[in-house]
Design a protein around this motif. Structure first.
Motif, PDB file in Angstrom:
ATOM      1  N   ARG A 204     -30.344 -36.887   5.585  1.00  0.00           N
ATOM      2  CA  ARG A 204     -29.581 -37.444   4.478  1.00  0.00           C
ATOM      3  C   ARG A 204     -28.093 -38.205   5.268  1.00  0.00           C
ATOM      4  N   SER A 205     -27.324 -37.589   5.888  1.00  0.00           N
ATOM      5  CA  SER A 205     -26.347 -38.263   6.449  1.00  0.00           C
ATOM      6  C   SER A 205     -26.491 -39.353   7.213  1.00  0.00           C
ATOM      7  N   PHE A 206     -27.655 -39.315   8.273  1.00  0.00           N
ATOM      8  CA  PHE A 206     -27.834 -40.172   9.113  1.00  0.00           C
ATOM      9  C   PHE A 206     -28.121 -41.420   8.292  1.00  0.00           C
ATOM     10  N   LEU A 207     -29.120 -41.350   7.437  1.00  0.00           N
ATOM     11  CA  LEU A 207     -29.765 -42.640   6.648  1.00  0.00           C
ATOM     12  C   LEU A 207     -28.715 -43.349   5.934  1.00  0.00           C
ATOM     13  N   VAL A 208     -27.875 -42.517   5.152  1.00  0.00           N
ATOM     14  CA  VAL A 208     -26.769 -43.187   4.258  1.00  0.00           C
ATOM     15  C   VAL A 208     -25.661 -43.799   5.627  1.00  0.00           C
ATOM     16  N   LYS A 209     -25.497 -43.207   6.609  1.00  0.00           N
ATOM     17  CA  LYS A 209     -24.667 -44.010   7.408  1.00  0.00           C
ATOM     18  C   LYS A 209     -25.135 -45.241   8.196  1.00  0.00           C
ATOM     19  N   LEU A 210     -26.608 -45.250   8.366  1.00  0.00           N
ATOM     20  CA  LEU A 210     -27.355 -46.159   8.745  1.00  0.00           C
ATOM     21  C   LEU A 210     -27.184 -47.325   7.811  1.00  0.00           C
ATOM     22  N   GLY A 211     -27.122 -47.099   6.541  1.00  0.00           N
ATOM     23  CA  GLY A 211     -27.138 -48.067   5.662  1.00  0.00           C
ATOM     24  C   GLY A 211     -25.873 -48.517   5.395  1.00  0.00           C
ATOM     25  N   ALA A 212     -24.907 -47.627   5.462  1.00  0.00           N
ATOM     26  CA  ALA A 212     -23.469 -48.204   5.355  1.00  0.00           C
ATOM     27  C   ALA A 212     -23.185 -49.241   6.633  1.00  0.00           C
ATOM     28  N   ASP A 213     -23.626 -49.100   7.888  1.00  0.00           N
ATOM     29  CA  ASP A 213     -23.316 -49.593   8.830  1.00  0.00           C
ATOM     30  C   ASP A 213     -24.165 -51.066   8.979  1.00  0.00           C
ATOM     31  N   ASN A 214     -25.292 -51.069   8.360  1.00  0.00           N
ATOM     32  CA  ASN A 214     -26.120 -52.445   8.580  1.00  0.00           C
ATOM     33  C   ASN A 214     -26.639 -53.028   7.045  1.00  0.00           C
ATOM     34  N   LEU A 215     -26.156 -52.567   6.040  1.00  0.00           N
ATOM     35  CA  LEU A 215     -26.797 -53.174   5.047  1.00  0.00           C
ATOM     36  C   LEU A 215     -25.792 -54.245   4.250  1.00  0.00           C
ATOM     37  N   ARG A 216     -24.451 -54.252   4.553  1.00  0.00           N
ATOM     38  CA  ARG A 216     -23.751 -55.160   4.164  1.00  0.00           C
ATOM     39  C   ARG A 216     -24.174 -56.417   4.426  1.00  0.00           C
ATOM     40  N   GLY A 217     -23.987 -57.367   3.206  1.00  0.00           N
ATOM     41  CA  GLY A 217     -24.489 -58.628   3.336  1.00  0.00           C
ATOM     42  C   GLY A 217     -26.029 -59.030   3.503  1.00  0.00           C
ATOM     43  N   VAL A 218     -26.922 -57.947   3.373  1.00  0.00           N
ATOM     44  CA  VAL A 218     -28.225 -58.143   3.552  1.00  0.00           C
ATOM     45  C   VAL A 218     -28.818 -58.535   2.221  1.00  0.00           C
ATOM     46  N   LYS A 219     -29.676 -59.385   2.352  1.00  0.00           N
ATOM     47  CA  LYS A 219     -30.450 -60.032   0.982  1.00  0.00           C
ATOM     48  C   LYS A 219     -31.368 -59.085   0.285  1.00  0.00           C
ATOM     49  N   ASN A 220     -31.641 -59.271  -0.916  1.00  0.00           N
ATOM     50  CA  ASN A 220     -32.626 -58.292  -1.460  1.00  0.00           C
ATOM     51  C   ASN A 220     -33.765 -58.226  -0.838  1.00  0.00           C
ATOM     52  N   GLU A 221     -34.590 -56.972  -0.529  1.00  0.00           N
ATOM     53  CA  GLU A 221     -35.827 -56.905   0.008  1.00  0.00           C
ATOM     54  C   GLU A 221     -35.941 -57.247   1.597  1.00  0.00           C
ATOM     55  N   GLU A 222     -34.544 -57.770   2.110  1.00  0.00           N
ATOM     56  CA  GLU A 222     -34.906 -58.192   3.559  1.00  0.00           C
ATOM     57  C   GLU A 222     -34.845 -56.825   4.272  1.00  0.00           C
ATOM     58  N   LEU A 223     -36.038 -56.628   4.995  1.00  0.00           N
ATOM     59  CA  LEU A 223     -36.105 -55.327   5.681  1.00  0.00           C
ATOM     60  C   LEU A 223     -35.559 -55.349   7.009  1.00  0.00           C
TER      61      LEU A 223
END
Length: 161
Positions: A31-50
């Motif tokens: 849980r903590s790893f995935l949430v941190k991964l998202g916080a670090d990398n998902l800023r500015g990512v377009k919808n459905e960009e994998l």
């Protein structure tokens, strides 16, 4: 095997999680790893960009859809080496983690009618959980057909055999 499907809001709060074959003592780590991964990398990512990551010999595919982040963790037959070329989504029984997240995002858009806000996601929470249960069953990609998933989540007895 698909080890985890996790959906979180933009603040990192987990809205839905499904673990398969992951011991209870390891779930907090994931849980903590995935949430941190998202916080670090998902800023500015377009919808459905994998986005794809590798951690402890498993593959993680994650994306943003509206106000929610979606994470799928797979290993063994669900690895990203089977990732199809863009534009070609051959849906098969033994697919990749990318195929799984594609089916999940498609089902979320169908249930919500558009990329979900957190409020819309929570309003449709029951149907979303039913969809996830029909898509991933005991760590395997079970259903990929949108029409079949819609029929299965109606909560009515089947009329065709």
């Amino acid at each position: 095997m698909l080890l985890a499907v996790l959906i979180a809001n933009s603040e990192g709060n987990i809205l839905v999680e499904r673990f398969n074959g992951v011991p209870a003592e390891e779930r907090l780590h994931w849980r903590s790893f995935l949430v941190k991964l998202g916080a670090d990398n998902l800023r500015g990512v377009k919808n459905e960009e994998l986005l794809v990551a590798n951690h402890k010999s498993v593959y993680i595919v994650y994306t943003v859809l509206g106000d929610v982040s979606i994470f799928v963790v797979g290993k063994d037959e669900y690895d990203e080496l089977a990732y199809p070329p863009m534009g070609a989504w051959p849906i098969s029984r033994n697919g990749s983690v990318a195929e799984t997240i594609f089916v999940i995002t498609s089902a979320l858009k169908d249930v919500c009618g558009k990329p979900p806000t957190e409020r819309l996601f929570l309003d449709k929470y029951g149907k979303i959980c039913l969809c996830l249960d029909e898509i991933v069953w005991k760590g395997l990609l079970e259903n990929t057909d949108k029409d079949r998933i819609k029929r299965l989540i109606r909560l009515k007895p089947p009329t065709e055999f």
